[in-house]
Design an enzyme around this catalytic site. Sequence first.
Site, mmCIF file in Angstrom:
data_model
loop_
_atom_site.group_PDB
_atom_site.id
_atom_site.type_symbol
_atom_site.label_atom_id
_atom_site.label_comp_id
_atom_site.label_asym_id
_atom_site.label_seq_id
_atom_site.Cartn_x
_atom_site.Cartn_y
_atom_site.Cartn_z
ATOM 1 N N HIS A 172 76.267 -14.247 9.250
ATOM 2 C CA HIS A 172 74.954 -14.768 8.914
ATOM 3 C C HIS A 172 74.144 -13.958 7.827
ATOM 4 C CE1 HIS A 172 72.595 -12.257 11.537
ATOM 5 N NE2 HIS A 172 73.551 -12.447 12.500
ATOM 6 N N ASP A 193 71.129 -13.990 7.363
ATOM 7 C CA ASP A 193 69.746 -13.834 7.422
ATOM 8 C C ASP A 193 69.632 -12.485 8.320
ATOM 9 O OD1 ASP A 193 70.683 -15.294 9.511
ATOM 10 O OD2 ASP A 193 68.766 -15.749 10.295
ATOM 11 N N GLU A 201 70.576 -17.765 11.214
ATOM 12 C CA GLU A 201 71.019 -17.644 12.599
ATOM 13 C C GLU A 201 70.269 -16.905 13.650
ATOM 14 O OE1 GLU A 201 73.054 -15.152 15.810
ATOM 15 O OE2 GLU A 201 71.817 -14.638 14.294
ATOM 16 N N GLU A 202 69.316 -16.082 13.215
ATOM 17 C CA GLU A 202 68.424 -15.466 14.115
ATOM 18 C C GLU A 202 67.333 -16.371 14.486
ATOM 19 O OE1 GLU A 202 69.114 -12.488 14.947
ATOM 20 O OE2 GLU A 202 70.036 -11.295 13.626
ATOM 21 N N GLU A 253 79.782 -10.219 14.344
ATOM 22 C CA GLU A 253 78.544 -9.639 14.904
ATOM 23 C C GLU A 253 78.947 -8.299 15.552
ATOM 24 O OE1 GLU A 253 75.431 -10.561 15.141
ATOM 25 O OE2 GLU A 253 75.279 -12.819 14.736
ATOM 26 N N HIS A 290 68.007 -5.233 14.893
ATOM 27 C CA HIS A 290 66.653 -5.582 15.250
ATOM 28 C C HIS A 290 65.542 -4.739 15.329
ATOM 29 C CE1 HIS A 290 68.046 -9.882 16.763
ATOM 30 N NE2 HIS A 290 68.830 -9.504 15.911
HETATM 31 ZN ZN ZN Z 1 73.359 -11.191 14.102
#
Ligand code: ZN
Length: 385
Positions: A72, A74, A136-137, A164, A358
């Site tokens: 992804h 984003d 995705e997030e 991931e 994150h």
């Molecule tokens: Zn991810």
Amino acid sequence: MTLQRTKEILSDLIAFETVSADSNLEIIHYLTDFLTALGARCIQTQDATGTKANVFAKLGPEMDGGIVLSGHTDVVPVADQDWTSDPFQMVERDGKLYGRGTCDMKGFIAAALAFAETLDAKQLTQPLHFSFTYDEETGCLGARNLVDDLSERGIVPDIAIIGEPTEMRVIEGHKGCYEYTTSFIGLEGHSSAPDDGVNAAEYAARYIGKLLELRQVLKSRAPSGSPFEPPWTTVNIGLISGGVAHNVIASKAEVAWEMRPVQSSDADLVKRTLSDYVKRTLLPEMQAVHSAANITQQAVAEVAGLEPMDKNAARDLVAELTGANGTGVVSFATEAGLFQQLGVQAIVCGPGSITQAHKADEYVEIEQLELCCRMLDRLGRRMTA
Ligand SMILES: [Zn+2]
């Protein structure tokens, strides 16, 4: 050397500020140009606003099947985080690459692109696809759009590797994540005359009661040998609101709840049971008193789980490529479940650790990227044999 190219490309990718709330079109142009220059055929799918897009690219022979490398584009926001350096400018320090998305998950995308450069597409014996998505997030919205499009076009690759961050471990399962807000509209009135109103809070309580009954049923349905902790599908009531005072019949109530299914049949059971209960029991009672009374439901997220399967060619292939002597499950959701629903055998395996994602000063270890490059290099030799 591929690792050096991976670092250069990753630096480019980090500079695109692709926080989920913002457009990702610039990075999609970059990725599309990059892959087109290597001879790939690219399909873009856009969201309804036209500010977000996926790109799905195919290298190699014009035939069905093949392997997908999926990531992804984003990233999560950086607001209110205390970064040592600019999050959108990649910095190398002590064997680590810092920047928003280095780990989750532009590191994998960069490795996939560097790998693509090393291939002679004419030598590929099966198609190699690249799937790069938006949002995705915020609930795998881009991947859902993409998978729908692939399904319509009849494109069903054999294997998908979702990069991931798993520290390059082979992950064959994760629970799904389904979040809903259910709203109850009743009729206000004085508490001394309960039969003249429709108490939305009470109907919400009965709805919750049904969910808690289902929780027991779900426990008994845990698949034998389920690798998850706990092994069954869980339900959580996260937020209840409604009403105005002790002596007023509540005209409005809202329940925010979620389930984390270990198998899609559990999610179907919960949805069907609740919808029957609403249609056959709660709504008729409410509307007998007040025809405008209603129950509505908003799906906040519906991220399909990745169900561990006895037969999984993706797992077997990547275990062989990485030399892994075992597989595992993780507690975070990914796009893998959507590919599985399309009929693709899928696993999750990528560089970096989810514990570095994150956060402020997100990083990926260069050693992890190197392991990823090595895995892809072996994949390339397999696909050009
Ligand atoms: Zn991810």
